[in-house]
Design an enzyme around this catalytic site. Structure first.
Site, PDB file in Angstrom:
ATOM      1  N   ASP A  79      22.020  36.271  35.559  1.00 54.63           N
ATOM      2  CA  ASP A  79      22.504  35.163  36.382  1.00 54.63           C
ATOM      3  C   ASP A  79      21.465  34.735  37.400  1.00 54.63           C
ATOM      4  O   ASP A  79      20.513  35.439  37.670  1.00 54.63           O
ATOM      5  CB  ASP A  79      23.738  35.625  37.158  1.00 54.63           C
ATOM      6  CG  ASP A  79      24.973  35.609  36.284  1.00 54.63           C
ATOM      7  OD1 ASP A  79      24.938  34.948  35.246  1.00 54.63           O
ATOM      8  OD2 ASP A  79      25.965  36.263  36.667  1.00 54.63           O
ATOM      9  N   LYS A 110      23.921  29.693  36.589  1.00 59.29           N
ATOM     10  CA  LYS A 110      24.552  28.400  36.845  1.00 59.29           C
ATOM     11  C   LYS A 110      24.186  27.977  38.249  1.00 59.29           C
ATOM     12  O   LYS A 110      24.445  28.681  39.209  1.00 59.29           O
ATOM     13  CB  LYS A 110      26.073  28.508  36.747  1.00 59.29           C
ATOM     14  CG  LYS A 110      26.556  29.022  35.428  1.00 59.29           C
ATOM     15  CD  LYS A 110      28.066  28.929  35.390  1.00 59.29           C
ATOM     16  CE  LYS A 110      28.627  29.861  34.335  1.00 59.29           C
ATOM     17  NZ  LYS A 110      29.306  31.019  34.892  1.00 59.29           N
ATOM     18  N   MET A 115      31.786  32.181  47.887  1.00 58.26           N
ATOM     19  CA  MET A 115      31.560  30.833  47.337  1.00 58.26           C
ATOM     20  C   MET A 115      32.204  29.712  48.146  1.00 58.26           C
ATOM     21  O   MET A 115      32.446  28.633  47.604  1.00 58.26           O
ATOM     22  CB  MET A 115      32.086  30.740  45.881  1.00 58.26           C
ATOM     23  CG  MET A 115      31.414  31.689  44.937  1.00 58.26           C
ATOM     24  SD  MET A 115      32.186  31.741  43.319  1.00 58.26           S
ATOM     25  CE  MET A 115      33.650  32.721  43.623  1.00 58.26           C
TER      26      MET A 115
HETATM   27  N1  SAH Z   1      29.859  39.273  41.478  1.00 60.97           N
HETATM   28  C1  SAH Z   1      29.323  38.894  42.765  1.00 60.97           C
HETATM   29  C2  SAH Z   1      29.903  37.608  43.285  1.00 60.97           C
HETATM   30  C3  SAH Z   1      29.589  36.436  42.411  1.00 60.97           C
HETATM   31  S1  SAH Z   1      30.210  34.943  43.053  1.00 60.97           S
HETATM   32  C4  SAH Z   1      29.577  40.033  43.755  1.00 60.97           C
HETATM   33  O1  SAH Z   1      30.272  40.985  43.442  1.00 60.97           O
HETATM   34  O2  SAH Z   1      29.010  39.991  44.842  1.00 60.97           O
HETATM   35  C5  SAH Z   1      28.812  34.339  43.963  1.00 60.97           C
HETATM   36  C6  SAH Z   1      29.129  34.390  45.425  1.00 60.97           C
HETATM   37  O3  SAH Z   1      28.901  35.700  45.921  1.00 60.97           O
HETATM   38  C7  SAH Z   1      28.241  33.518  46.271  1.00 60.97           C
HETATM   39  O4  SAH Z   1      28.660  32.184  46.269  1.00 60.97           O
HETATM   40  C8  SAH Z   1      28.440  34.150  47.616  1.00 60.97           C
HETATM   41  O5  SAH Z   1      29.672  33.809  48.182  1.00 60.97           O
HETATM   42  C9  SAH Z   1      28.499  35.617  47.261  1.00 60.97           C
HETATM   43  N2  SAH Z   1      27.180  36.236  47.392  1.00 60.97           N
HETATM   44  C10 SAH Z   1      26.493  36.866  46.426  1.00 60.97           C
HETATM   45  N3  SAH Z   1      25.332  37.342  46.912  1.00 60.97           N
HETATM   46  C11 SAH Z   1      25.291  37.009  48.213  1.00 60.97           C
HETATM   47  C12 SAH Z   1      24.365  37.218  49.278  1.00 60.97           C
HETATM   48  N4  SAH Z   1      23.238  37.875  49.084  1.00 60.97           N
HETATM   49  N5  SAH Z   1      24.661  36.738  50.495  1.00 60.97           N
HETATM   50  C13 SAH Z   1      25.805  36.076  50.708  1.00 60.97           C
HETATM   51  N6  SAH Z   1      26.715  35.853  49.758  1.00 60.97           N
HETATM   52  C14 SAH Z   1      26.477  36.302  48.536  1.00 60.97           C
END
Ligand code: SAH
Length: 507
Positions: free
Chosen positions: A36, A58, A173
């Site tokens: 991803d 995406k 998100m």
């Molecule tokens: N599977 C991932 C989440 C995927 S959805 C998990 O468990 O973390 C993607 C969202 O995750 C982003 O839009 C944001 O809200 C959050 N996210 C992922 N990495 C991040 C980061 N380094 N800092 C802030 N938000 C993050």
């Protein structure tokens, strides 16, 4: 053909150290990696070179690959007998559609495993100094997707229930929907005074965070241009002292520092700068090439016992010297009773790794100090061997000769401008992305000027500060028109880091 399998693995929240060892092991065994957008390049670099890398990231707003297509790719590759690692940011089953992929695999009869990951909601909050639960403040935490079509009149989320948990609410998100999230929460009864935080790119060198009240959050996030990926934390825990955010308080946090050292030697400097919070841009400007063997040099090695002193001026010289010894089937006894001197702790370490504890080390780590301090040490009339680069400075040799030593220069390698500097790092440096450029030798300065080019350098004049390991390097910088903003007092990598920390504190 035997069927392959799919490993659904979490890559963690951003910092490449926050991937699990399980996921790293899986990656090392991958034949295909399907990844991803949020997976860091440093993690992808751990995949075997022969692995096929498929980017299905995406970008919000533009669907690069549909979920159905991703499922198809996973199934097809596994059915072709491959070990497929499906790498997802954070944890694969938290807002990652990992569950849908697992169901599709199950349906298709493809064996799969799941390796959980460190999810952003927990890790990014912690990295910004916010514990998601806290005795007396929050005894539950809810993970919520903030990604809903904002034009939908009815939300699928039960905002009254969310407002009533009394615990921490973590929205993934949601940074583009903050206004509607905040007003729905307040309409559902949460006070506008509830503490809230928004954190972008958490756990990485570009982490940014704001702490506000729920009522002000959306406006302040817009003012601060908060962008995805970001999480939003709502609840009393976001009101704990900002001083808990030790991550962003590190002395070099937010600084982008260019490391110009050649690859092999760059690690220690980059690591200490990184630990202090800097984002390190690696732009090796020079590389060392072994010189081919010559009868003359071989002759020197065959008669090492003639020399009273061996003087090593860099770890590279030590490395090439012992490599050549091995090639000539010589062991450490070939050195006989020669005494060994060296400049600097890194050179001394390189020697002690070969079981040689130097007899002499000047207090200051440069050639001039070596000449001054070695004078009383039985050097007059002695045979001195200087294994080093073929374009090394003459001063050391001349200084030793003035003391009455009989000096033999032994050219083992050549330092040249890096033939293929990493393109992305070079683009960033030319654009002025680096705030501070570090130089650890005159040749790194020369290589830098040549690689970056005069025109780009002129454009960087007011944007970039240049940091030097010591006076000799500084002289080369001035000669080539670079202002010396920082000069290390102790002429080592650690001394350079300290000088940069002091400089950053003043600005
Ligand atoms: N599977 C991932 C989440 C995927 S959805 C998990 O468990 O973390 C993607 C969202 O995750 C982003 O839009 C944001 O809200 C959050 N996210 C992922 N990495 C991040 C980061 N380094 N800092 C802030 N938000 C993050």
């Amino acid at each position: 053909m035997p069927i392959g399998r799919v490993i659904l693995a979490g890559a963690g929240p951003g910092d490449p150290r926050l991937i699990t060892t399980g996921a790293l092991d899986a990656l090392a065994s991958a034949e295909v990696v399907v990844y991803d957008r949020l997976v860091s390049p440093a993690i992808l670099a751990k995949a075997p070179e022969r692995a096929e890398m498929i980017d299905v990231g995406k970008v919000p707003g533009s669907q690069k690959a549909t979920q159905a297509l991703i499922n198809e790719v996973l199934i097809a590759k596994a059915k072709a007998g491959k070990v497929v690692v499906r790498l997802k940011g954070g944890d694969p089953y938290v807002f990652g559609r990992g569950g849908e992929e697992a169901l599709a695999l199950l349906d298709a009869g493809v064996p799969f495993e799941v390796i959980p990951g460190v999810t952003a909601g927990v890790a990014v909050s912690a990295s910004a100094g916010i514990p998601v639960t806290h005795r007396g403040l929050a005894s539950c935490v809810t993970f919520i997707t903030g990604h809903e079509d904002p034009t939908k009149p009815e939300s699928d989320l039960n905002y009254s229930a969310l407002a009533a948990t009394g615990g921490t609410l973590v929205f993934y998100m949601g940074v583009r929907q903050l206004g509607s999230i905040a007003s729905r929460l307040m309409a559902a009864g949460l006070s506008g005074e509830t503490p809230a935080a928004c954190i972008q790119s958490g756990t990485t060198p570009s982490q940014r965070s704001i702490r506000e009240t729920l009522a002000d959050l959306a406006q302040k996030a817009a003012d601060a241009h908060m962008e995805p990926p970001a999480i939003t934390v709502v609840g009393a825990v976001a009101g704990l002292p900002g001083a808990l955010n030790v991550f962003e308080a590190r002395p070099l946090f937010g600084r982008r520092i260019v490391n110009t050292r050649p690859e092999g030697q760059a690690v220690a400097l980059a690591e200490s700068l990184g630990e202090l919070g800097a984002e390190v841009i690696s732009l090796p400007t020079i590389e060392t090439r072994r010189l081919p063997r010559s009868a003359e040099a071989d002759g020197v090695f065959q008669s090492l016992g003639r020399y009273h002193w061996l003087i090593f001026t860099s770890p590279t010289a030590v490395e090439f010297f012992f490599e050549r010894m091995a090639e000539l089937s010589l062991d450490a006894r070939a050195l006989q009773t020669a005494r060994v001197a060296c400049i600097g702790p890194a050179t001394s370490d390189a020697l002690s790794k070969r079981s040689i504890l130097p007899d002499f080390r000047p207090a200051h780590f440069d050639g001039e100090s070596l000449v001054q301090e070695i004078a009383p040490c039985d050097i007059r009339g002695r045979k001195v061997l200087l294994p080093r680069s073929d374009i090394a400075r003459k001063e050391l040799r001349e200084g030793l000769e003035r003391l009455g030593a009989e000096v033999t220069d032994l050219a083992l390698y050549r330092t040249i401008t890096h033939a293929e500097p990493p393109a992305e790092a070079l683009r960033r440096v030319r654009r002025g992305d680096g705030d501070i450029v570090t130089f650890t030798s005159s040749s790194t300065v020369e290589g830098f000027v040549e690689i970056v080019g005069r025109e780009a350098l002129d454009g960087l004049k007011d944007k970039v500060s240049y940091a030097s390991i010591g006076p000799v390097t500084s002289a080369t910088m001035r000669l080539l028109g670079l202002d010396v903003s920082v000069e290390a007092k102790e002429h080592t990598a650690a001394g350079l880091v300290q000088a940069i920390v002091d400089f950053a504190a003043r600005r």
